[in-house]
Design a protein around this motif. Sequence first.
Motif, short mmCIF file in Angstrom:
data_model
loop_
_atom_site.label_atom_id
_atom_site.label_comp_id
_atom_site.label_asym_id
_atom_site.label_seq_id
_atom_site.Cartn_x
_atom_site.Cartn_y
_atom_site.Cartn_z
N GLN A 72 29.70 41.62 40.94
CA GLN A 72 30.80 41.06 41.12
C GLN A 72 31.93 41.70 40.10
OE1 GLN A 72 31.00 36.66 40.89
NE2 GLN A 72 33.23 36.58 41.44
N LEU A 73 33.08 42.24 40.54
CA LEU A 73 34.05 42.90 39.71
C LEU A 73 35.08 41.90 39.17
CD1 LEU A 73 34.08 46.20 41.80
CD2 LEU A 73 33.07 45.74 39.62
N VAL A 74 35.59 40.95 39.93
CA VAL A 74 36.60 39.94 39.61
C VAL A 74 36.44 38.31 40.06
CG1 VAL A 74 38.32 41.77 39.87
CG2 VAL A 74 37.66 40.50 41.92
N TYR A 75 36.92 37.81 39.28
CA TYR A 75 36.74 36.04 39.48
C TYR A 75 38.05 35.99 40.42
CZ TYR A 75 32.91 35.98 36.30
OH TYR A 75 31.87 36.03 35.47
N THR A 84 35.39 40.63 35.70
CA THR A 84 34.13 40.28 35.13
C THR A 84 33.84 41.54 34.20
OG1 THR A 84 32.98 41.41 36.50
CG2 THR A 84 33.34 39.17 37.16
N GLU A 85 32.84 41.40 33.33
CA GLU A 85 32.15 42.18 32.17
C GLU A 85 32.22 43.83 32.94
OE1 GLU A 85 28.83 43.18 29.07
OE2 GLU A 85 28.70 41.42 29.96
N ALA A 86 31.32 43.63 34.09
CA ALA A 86 31.34 44.93 35.15
C ALA A 86 32.43 45.48 35.66
CB ALA A 86 30.16 44.43 36.27
N GLY A 87 33.63 44.40 35.86
CA GLY A 87 34.74 44.82 36.25
C GLY A 87 35.72 45.61 35.41
N GLU A 88 35.50 45.09 34.17
CA GLU A 88 36.25 45.92 33.01
C GLU A 88 35.57 47.16 32.89
OE1 GLU A 88 36.04 43.84 29.30
OE2 GLU A 88 37.31 42.15 29.94
#
Length: 325
Positions: A72-75, A84-88
């Motif tokens: 998941q990239l964004v909440y 998210t951390e991955a999104g950053e």
Amino acid sequence: MAFNIALLIDILPHTLNFVAKSALIMRNTDNFLIFYHLIEQGSFSKAADQVGLTKSVVSKRITRLEQDLGVQLVYRTTRKLTLTEAGEVFFGHAREVYYSVQNAEEAMSGLGESLTGTIRLTVPTISGELLLPKAISEFSAKYPEIHIDMDLDNRFVDIVKEGFDLAIRTGELPDSSFIARRLVDAHWVICGAPEYFARNGVPKIASELVNHNCLAYSYQETGAKEWLFKGENKPYTIKVNGNFTTNNASALRRAALFGQGLVYVPKVLVAEDLKAGSLIEVLQEQVAKCLGIYAMYPYTRHQPIKVKLFIEHLYQCYQKHEDKF
């Protein structure tokens, strides 16, 4: 020319594989750009406007991207998007792709009037209120299609997290993950109004400051009332006292002009007052404080050309007015 069926059969799988990989790369490149605009704009509808797609298509592309990546990239909430951390991590790469595309387009179209876009910078209040307005005006005259978005804030801003292209910083630069371009060295001065000295006398040595009303600038790493002086072997501080403390440099300057007391401030803040004689510098040979002023920006292999041009313009501007520092 004879058509070699055997050769075609042999190379066709490789050709199709190459085409499939190329399509995958192109799709991913588009997704990088879509994701970049989504985070920069803060909404699906605004991102859709930027990339020329509908809101629903952008939403589906981001969902498919998350599925492909398996993270998941964004909440998503009704009010905002949060990385998210991955999104950053992914956004950092998306920004690189965006800058690469921008650089390629600018290189192909040529420099000068064709440069467009926005440069976001965060600046301490002294710099933002004094030299920068003129520097920005001159830059805008050369590149009218570039929009400068300047945020004045004395706090230590996280320029990556908050989406700034660069920051003007004064003093120590502890974070090695940023690149810093020194613009000028800012010397500090102690000064007061003629009427103040007429009432209280002129200090000849630093230790005499304990008998003076010393107005404090609270936005200092060394402390508002710890004034730095040159010693025989190393600098030392003297603790001063006064009846006014503020984190606003302009208010401190005005208090000094009204004859309220002495101030220890960057010379650039009072350069015109010193020249006009409305403030008088004292203890000039004893004051030790001198801080570098830097343009800081995140390390990236693909820094936008417009940001490079702006930093170079700032450097030239600060150097031209070095006597005020």
